[in-house]
Design an enzyme around this catalytic site. Sequence first.
Site, PDB file in Angstrom:
ATOM      1  CG  ASP A  24      55.153  48.627  39.796  1.00 29.40           C
ATOM      2  OD1 ASP A  24      54.099  49.282  39.948  1.00 29.40           O
ATOM      3  OD2 ASP A  24      55.171  47.491  39.295  1.00 29.40           O
ATOM      4  CG  HIS A  84      50.922  47.786  39.819  1.00 21.86           C
ATOM      5  ND1 HIS A  84      52.144  47.430  39.290  1.00 21.86           N
ATOM      6  CD2 HIS A  84      49.993  47.138  39.081  1.00 21.86           C
ATOM      7  CE1 HIS A  84      51.959  46.606  38.267  1.00 21.86           C
ATOM      8  NE2 HIS A  84      50.660  46.405  38.121  1.00 21.86           N
ATOM      9  CG  ASN A 186      47.496  42.959  31.852  1.00 18.39           C
ATOM     10  OD1 ASN A 186      48.208  41.964  31.765  1.00 18.39           O
ATOM     11  ND2 ASN A 186      47.563  43.793  32.872  1.00 18.39           N
ATOM     12  CB  SER A 264      51.339  43.588  36.566  1.00 20.98           C
ATOM     13  OG  SER A 264      51.468  44.705  35.744  1.00 20.98           O
TER      14      SER A 264
END
Length: 317
Positions: A24, A84, A186, A264
């Site tokens: 990430d 994130h 998404n 996520s």
Amino acid sequence: TGGLNAPSAWDQSTGSGVTVAVLDTGYRPHVDLAANIVGGYDMIGDTFVANDGNGRDSDARDPGDWAVANECGAGSQASNSSWHGTHVAGTIAAVTNNASGVAGVAYGAKIVPVRVLGKCGGYTSDIADGITWASGGTVSGVPANANPAKVLNLSLGGGGACDTTTQNAINGARSRGAVVVVAAGNSNANASNYSPASCAGVITVAAVNRSGGRAYYSNYGTVVDVAAPGGDTRYGSSDGVLSTLNSGTTTPGADNYVAYQGTSMATPHVAGVAALMLAKNPSLTPDQVESMLQSTARGFPATCSQCGSGIVDAAAA
């Protein structure tokens, strides 16, 4: 209604002894997370994307991924730092029973942060090297991972079918016994047109809202294996997934907690459950973990077409 059934799972396992790699944006040493972070690596070679003044190095801390208008391409909007990776890591292994913040799904597990995303995104090559390194494979010019992970969490993706570079890295990780859990995406679209969601041998995760139906943004399709809580903050921040974050809009600020939504956020719920399973039975293969997650998932309490076999049930798995 759309939950994971984690509390009863914790009577059986907390993930102790299992290492989960989070590929990430890196991590912040949040007070509710730092005790469960081990090792890590910054796999970003491009100094613009890295945003930390250098290329690949052993410091996986997240310097921020903010961007000004047009910096990520003509017409791109300005954006604040997302932190994130810190959010994703907290869902997996935030410190728990400490009268603070949130609980991690596998709070007995350890997190190896692998920084592959930065300003404006990340390179397929860096992500592939991150997959290889995280699972204990060899990457030229990078020292061996002293904490090879049994579970890899990839809350990331891009358009297009799975590419050869990514698939080869996943195949290598699986050969070393690692479970690879990835976000469906998404875009409210078929996940077969996204990578790594459409790669072979991964556990692809769709997102449900708190009623247990498909979150409006979640990708779907035959490549999706299971679903997990992803949140829907249209109805208020309390309908998102709360996790560890940082208050800095650009460079790091103070520790905080923010509710995010997305596949996520669903993916680390499943990676956490995989860690609970592997702590209970370390001999499980990646295919066995996937099939057990699917066979023990519970039926959707609301409409979730093409979201896999059900919502992951931590206790049953």
